[in-house]
Design an enzyme around this catalytic site. Structure first.
Site, short mmCIF file in Angstrom:
data_model
loop_
_atom_site.label_atom_id
_atom_site.label_comp_id
_atom_site.label_asym_id
_atom_site.label_seq_id
_atom_site.Cartn_x
_atom_site.Cartn_y
_atom_site.Cartn_z
N GLY A 438 0.89 -1.23 -0.03
CA GLY A 438 0.06 -0.06 -0.01
C GLY A 438 0.93 1.18 0.00
O GLY A 438 0.61 2.32 -0.47
N ALA A 439 1.91 1.28 0.78
CA ALA A 439 2.73 2.37 0.96
C ALA A 439 4.11 1.79 1.55
O ALA A 439 3.95 0.74 2.17
CB ALA A 439 2.35 3.31 1.59
N MET A 440 5.04 2.59 1.65
CA MET A 440 6.45 2.15 2.35
C MET A 440 7.09 3.55 2.81
O MET A 440 7.24 4.53 2.13
CB MET A 440 7.52 1.41 1.37
CG MET A 440 8.77 1.21 2.05
SD MET A 440 8.64 0.03 3.46
CE MET A 440 10.10 0.52 4.64
N GLU A 441 7.46 3.54 4.06
CA GLU A 441 7.84 4.57 4.96
C GLU A 441 9.43 5.11 4.77
O GLU A 441 9.95 5.78 5.43
CB GLU A 441 7.44 4.45 6.31
CG GLU A 441 8.40 3.40 7.19
CD GLU A 441 7.86 1.88 7.17
OE1 GLU A 441 8.15 1.15 7.94
OE2 GLU A 441 6.88 1.71 6.31
N GLU A 474 2.11 6.48 7.23
CA GLU A 474 3.41 6.30 6.85
C GLU A 474 4.19 7.41 7.43
O GLU A 474 5.35 7.48 7.82
CB GLU A 474 3.61 6.59 5.32
CG GLU A 474 2.89 5.36 4.57
CD GLU A 474 3.33 3.82 5.19
OE1 GLU A 474 4.32 3.78 5.39
OE2 GLU A 474 2.30 3.02 4.96
N HIS A 477 5.18 6.69 11.05
CA HIS A 477 6.43 5.78 10.75
C HIS A 477 7.69 6.64 10.75
O HIS A 477 9.01 6.33 11.36
CB HIS A 477 6.41 4.84 9.50
CG HIS A 477 5.92 3.65 9.74
ND1 HIS A 477 6.23 2.85 10.61
CD2 HIS A 477 4.94 2.95 9.06
CE1 HIS A 477 5.46 1.56 10.54
NE2 HIS A 477 4.57 1.84 9.58
N GLU A 496 4.71 -1.15 13.42
CA GLU A 496 3.30 -1.13 12.57
C GLU A 496 2.15 -1.13 13.54
O GLU A 496 1.25 -0.35 13.21
CB GLU A 496 3.41 -2.49 11.82
CG GLU A 496 4.26 -2.75 10.88
CD GLU A 496 4.39 -1.62 9.68
OE1 GLU A 496 3.26 -0.59 9.65
OE2 GLU A 496 5.35 -1.69 8.84
#
Length: 1033
Positions: A438-441, A474, A477, A496
């Protein structure tokens, strides 16, 4: 990282064991090194990373896999290897395979021809010696003595078994986790991607410090051709070195004849080449079509959890933080992005440009490094001395405004809430056309799917809610995970769980109009669903293999982690104690790595009332599952009893699980306002408190902030039902949804009959709030689909009648016009999707009419965002409209709408269309492979497609695990989708047979155990309730 589908409903639906050998099996890949070490003059000496003291008299040869979970000082001087594989020492090398990757040095021999008499004597002697040896070997050495056994030698270390590297030499490390003797200080990386040939070259200069004496450097590397390696110690001249590689663990090593000494600094320089990845991890290639239909190519990264090693050699574990200086070459018509701002651009002799980025001002774990080579456009603004930018393909630049505004407001909120400013100069949010998660921080360079970042100006509030949720997650994070990082993946929830909790908490504060509370409540229910299974795991649990690392990215780490933080915050005695505690945690461990106890200690330190948070919370993180609290009343005394809510007792670990439960409750005298809430802490098996006899009813778990289920007993349920039948507003809508969820869960457990479910749902005629209605419909639709797959057509017809009777009036009140309220959009979409799926009069006609207007307007007329799914799903049931929808899907550029079209296409009951969609999703041309889990999930909901989908994954399993790593969320999702509605013994046998045949290709995944358990539970529920359903419906 947010691995979940971007649509909120998908979010609500949310890793191979390495015990390779039993003690008595033949083991062709293990070499006996526990005998006289003089036979191996080149054998590397043990260093403090791997010394484990065991009695030599045990005669066991142990292969360990690292789990360095100690404090930092201990980690430097001891190994905490898990002793998983064992082999008797007396195995003869003569029986080992010649192809073994392990080598043994043969003892010297001398030859002479003995006489026949000598031969006979020798044979008799050898038989006697062999017999005595076997007796002494299998019995303790002290068996026949009067003094008994001596104490075992506590100082003799067990020598580890070293594997063989690709060049035939012994590889000097035998554990999954790297030794702690060397630590990286900084990386200087140069990368040269070739987007035409899909290859890249790289140069990694790794500055390291020696923490204690060692004669080797071990780090990670995957799929590289290392062309040159040099090593420099202190001020000495650099020299070439040989790099050993052990591919099964993606490790490389350099061995030295003399020890590197503690306190020294050294530099390892590696030059290499590789192919760009064709999957979704590492440094991978991606493509999209521009507005002219021309294919455009780009390269991007996805390193979490174990893929930085696929882009550059590195110490690829969260614990090894370092600084990074990155240079990337590109063609003049491309741009590059990385974690830090660009420092300079240089023209190269070959016509390329080289961008150099500033050295990171913070120490980062490797999984947070990122870089992109693409042709993107951006919009930017300054926020609290940070430049916030949103990047997309040029054609979608106009869809970036909402994300920029949302990110800017949330960045300010987090700066203030945590009392620590975001530490980097820039914050980029980038929409990548082909992106699995979905997304990456990534620190300073957050990457997203286009569907989770881009929305148009006319988008519905529900679509904006999805984007805002992912951005909030995100951005959280950047503090939880980036600034303070878990030591190892066993505590992934610290990243998470916190980011998930802050995602909902921040949106409730900054964007109250998005009404995020309903979604948070729904995902907590789904986390309870998973954690009720015996195949679940503790929030903080052992992780010993790469597949287990991947499997940690699940609803236990995310939603259960968030749920127990919500429960903790709601139960702390002091105002703002939770916020003060996490500020203390972030400031104390800024730039460092932590474990779960560090968080609890920080929250305890800020308590003026000396509240021991660790004592309260350890039961929620150290054991799987959650409690069932049973209520009984006698006079003025209320007795609460707790037990493990476990749906499957078969093969369960029978322990007297207890939780420290902050039980909240309200009653009929005061039930709505927060001040009505009272708290009773249940630490033991049972506890009692007083309540006036005049109190008519009791509702536990106020607003469902606790992670437990409640059974009120027959009298308690009857009293609550009576109260709701007279006044639906006597409880909050969260409490009403909580009762509905609880009664269905108790029915699945076998504690209440289905008749009690029907009794409770009698109040639903007067229900108008989103959470209770959507939860009731979700549960009823699940049962309806289960009956449909069992071909219980009579019951399916009765269930349809029941649903339409109880919810038909509310369905009829829904409009097909624009709706502003997010909550009402959520309610309307669920009601109308259910109505049309049950062929309710007028629903399908309205949807078809709206689709016709949409097609005739050439896409200029906009269908309200919350109605798009039902309209596209109805349209896809017609062969003509399915083809029209497919054509529109191929030309659509608006991402949220395109995804709904795909889900509509996949809802078809035409089997030829279903097969085509599955194959197209795997091929990845018209339908991106990143969308295959969504296609499979949607296909499996229909009767026509669920068996085709099961056949499809069996036939294409090897191709699937090429695309998606074993244990990854995508694989978890696919397994759950295709098996969750099986309910017969034949289906159970088939699933069990298929996955057991996979062996190391997926047989040991937790999601497989979950699937088998779910099928057994479905079978049990149907068997137990079929006759009752026929009677009561």
């Amino acid at each position: 990282m947010d691995p979940f589908d971007s649509n909120s409903t998908d979010q609500a639906n949310l890793p191979r064991n390495m015990i390779e050998n039993s003690m008595f099996e033949e083991e062709p890949d293990v070499v006996d090194l526990a005998r006289d070490s003089t036979a191996f003059p080149t054998f590397p000496a043990l260093d403090p990373d791997e010394v484990v003291y065991e009695p030599r008299s045990s005669r066991l040869l142990v292969r360990g896999l690292g789990e360095n979970d100690m404090d930092e000082d201990e980690e430097d001087y001891e190994s905490s290897a898990r002793l998983l594989g064992m082999s008797f020492m007396n195995r003869s090398s003569a029986h080992r395979s010649n192809s073994s990757p392990y080598t043994r040095q043969a003892p010297p021999r001398s030859c002479s021809r003995p006489s026949a008499r000598t031969m006979v004597v020798c044979v008799l002697f050898l038989v006697i010696v062999a017999s005595m040896t076997m007796v002494l070997y299998f019995l303790p050495g002290c068996t026949f003595t009067k003094t008994g056994c001596r104490k075992p030698n506590q100082t003799a270390p067990i020598e580890p078994v070293y594997p063989v590297s690709t060049n035939g030499e012994l590889f000097p490390w035998a554990q999954l986790r790297l030794p702690q003797s060397i630590r990286p200080v900084g990386y200087d990386l140069t990368l040269n991607p070739d987007l035409e040939n899909m290859t890249f070259t790289g140069r990694a200069v790794i500055n390291m410090s020696v923490r204690h004496d060692t004669n080797r450097i071990v780090l990670h590397s995957a799929n590289f051709n290392i062309t040159k390696a040099s090593f420099k110690l202190g001020d000495e001249k650099a020299r070439d070195v040989t790099v050993l590689e052990y591919k099964p663990r993606q490790q490389i090593a350099v061995k030295f004849s003399e020890d590197l000494k503690a306190g020294q600094f050294c530099v390892l320089t590696l030059e290499y080449s590789a192919n760009l990845s064709h999957t979704y991890d590492g440094f991978y290639n991606s493509s999209y079509s521009d507005k002219n239909g021309k294919k455009r190519v780009l390269a991007a990264t996805q390193f979490e959890p174990l893929s930085a090693r696929k882009a550059f050699p590195c110490f690829d574990e969260p614990f090894f933080k370092a600084t990074f200086l990155i240079r990337i070459s590109r063609k003049p018509n491309y741009m590059t992005l990385s974690n830090m701002p660009k420092a300079k651009t240089t023209s190269l002799p070959n016509g390329l440009m080289q961008d150099e980025f500033e050295k990171t001002g913070v120490n980062m774990s490797t999984y947070l490094v990122a870089f992109i080579v693409a042709d993107f456009s951006s919009t930017s603004k300054n926020v609290s001395e940070t430049v916030v930018s949103v990047y997309s393909v040029p054609e979608k630049k106009e869809h970036t405004d909402y994300a920029l505004d949302t990110a800017s407001k949330l960045l300010e909120f987090y700066n203030n809430f945590f009392e620590i400013n975001y530490p980097l100069k820039k914050l980029d949010l980038v929409a990548i056309p082909d992106f699995l998660a979905g997304a990456m921080e990534n620190w300073g360079l957050i990457t997203f799917r286009e569907t989770t970042l881009l929305v148009g100006k006319q988008s519905s509030s529900l679509e904006k809610q999805v984007v805002a949720s992912v951005i909030a997650h995100e951005l959280a994070h950047q503090w939880f995970g980036n600034l303070v990082t878990m030591r190892w993946w066993n505590d992934l929830w610290l990243n998470e769980g916190f980011a998930t909790y802050m995602q909902y908490m921040s949106l409730q504060t900054v964007f109250p109009e998005l009404d995020i509370g309903n979604l948070f409540l729904a995902v907590r229910f789904r986390a309870l669903d998973k954690d009720a299974l015996n195949s679940s795991h503790a929030v903080s649990t052992e992780v010993n293999t790469p597949e287990q690392v991947e499997e940690m990215f699940d609803s236990v780490s995310y939603e259960k982690g968030a749920s127990i933080l919500l429960m903790l915050n709601a139960s702390l005695l002091e105002e703002q104690q939770f916020r003060k505690g996490i500020i203390q945690y972030l400031k104390q461990f800024s730039g460092l790595n932590t474990g779960t106890d560090d968080l609890w200690n920080s929250l305890t330190q800020v308590s003026t009332q000396h509240q021991n948070v660790s004592e309260m919370m350890s039961s929620w993180t150290s054991q799987k599952g959650f409690p069932l609290v049973t209520v009984s009343r006698k006079g003025d005394e209320v007795t609460l009893t707790q037990e493990h809510f476990l749906l499957t007792s078969e093969n369960a670990t029978h322990t007297s699980s207890l939780w420290n439960i902050p039980v909240t409750y309200v009653n009929d005298s005061c039930s709505l306002a927060p001040e009505c809430r009272q708290v009773f802490t249940l630490k033991t098996k049972s506890g009692t408190f007083k309540l006036p006899e005049s109190v008519k009813w009791l509702k536990l778990n106020y607003r469902n902030t606790g992670f437990y289920i409640v059974d009120y007993g027959d009298e308690g349920w009857a009293a609550l039902l009576d109260a709701l039948s007279h006044n639906v507003s006597v409880l909050t809508h969260e409490d009403r949804a909580s009762l509905i969820y609880n009664v269905f869960a108790l029915s699945r457990l076998g504690r209440v009959s289905f008749h009690q479910i029907l009794n409770l749902l009698n109040y639903i005629f007067n229900e108008t709030e989103t959470s209770p209605v959507t939860e009731a419909l979700l549960q009823l639709n699940n049962i309806n689909q289960l009956l449909d797959k069992r071909q219980e057509h009579g019951l399916v017809a009765r269930m349809k009648t029941y649903i339409l009777h109880h919810f038909g009036s509310l369905m009829d009140k829904q409009t097909w016009e624009e709706e502003k309220s997010v909550s009402k959009q959520e309610l309307r979409s669920v009601l109308l999707e259910t109505a049309c799926s049950l062929n309710k009069e007028n629903c399908s006609q309205q949807a078809k009419a709206l689709f016709k207007q949409y097609v005739e307007s050439n896409g200029t007329m906009r269908i309200p965002g919350d109605l798009q799914q039902v309209v596209f799903t109805v349209a896809a049931q017609s062969a003509e409209d399915w083809s029209t929808l497919l054509s529109m899907y191929g030309h659509a550029t608006y991402d949220s709408e395109k995804r709904k079209m795909l889900r509509g296409l996949a809802s078809t009951q035409d089997t030829r269309h279903i097969v085509w969609l599955l194959k197209a999703g795997l091929k990845g041309d018209l339908i991106q492979t990143q969308e295959l889990p969504l296609v499979i999930s949607t296909v499996c909901k229909g009767f026509a497609g669920y068996l085709f989908a099961w056949d499809f994954i069996q036939e294409n399993w090897d191709r699937l695990i090429e695309k998606f790593p074993v244990g990854s969320f995508a694989i978890q999702s696919i397994i759950k989708s295709v098996t969750s509605q099986f309910s017969t013994q034949a289906q159970l046998n088939q699933v069990q047979g298929f996955f057991s045949s996979l062996k190391e290709r997926g047989s040991q995944m937790r999601s497989v155990q979950e699937a088998l358990e779910t099928i057994k539970l479905n079978k049990r529920w149907v068997d137990n309730n079929l006759s009752a359903l026929q009677k009561w419906l």
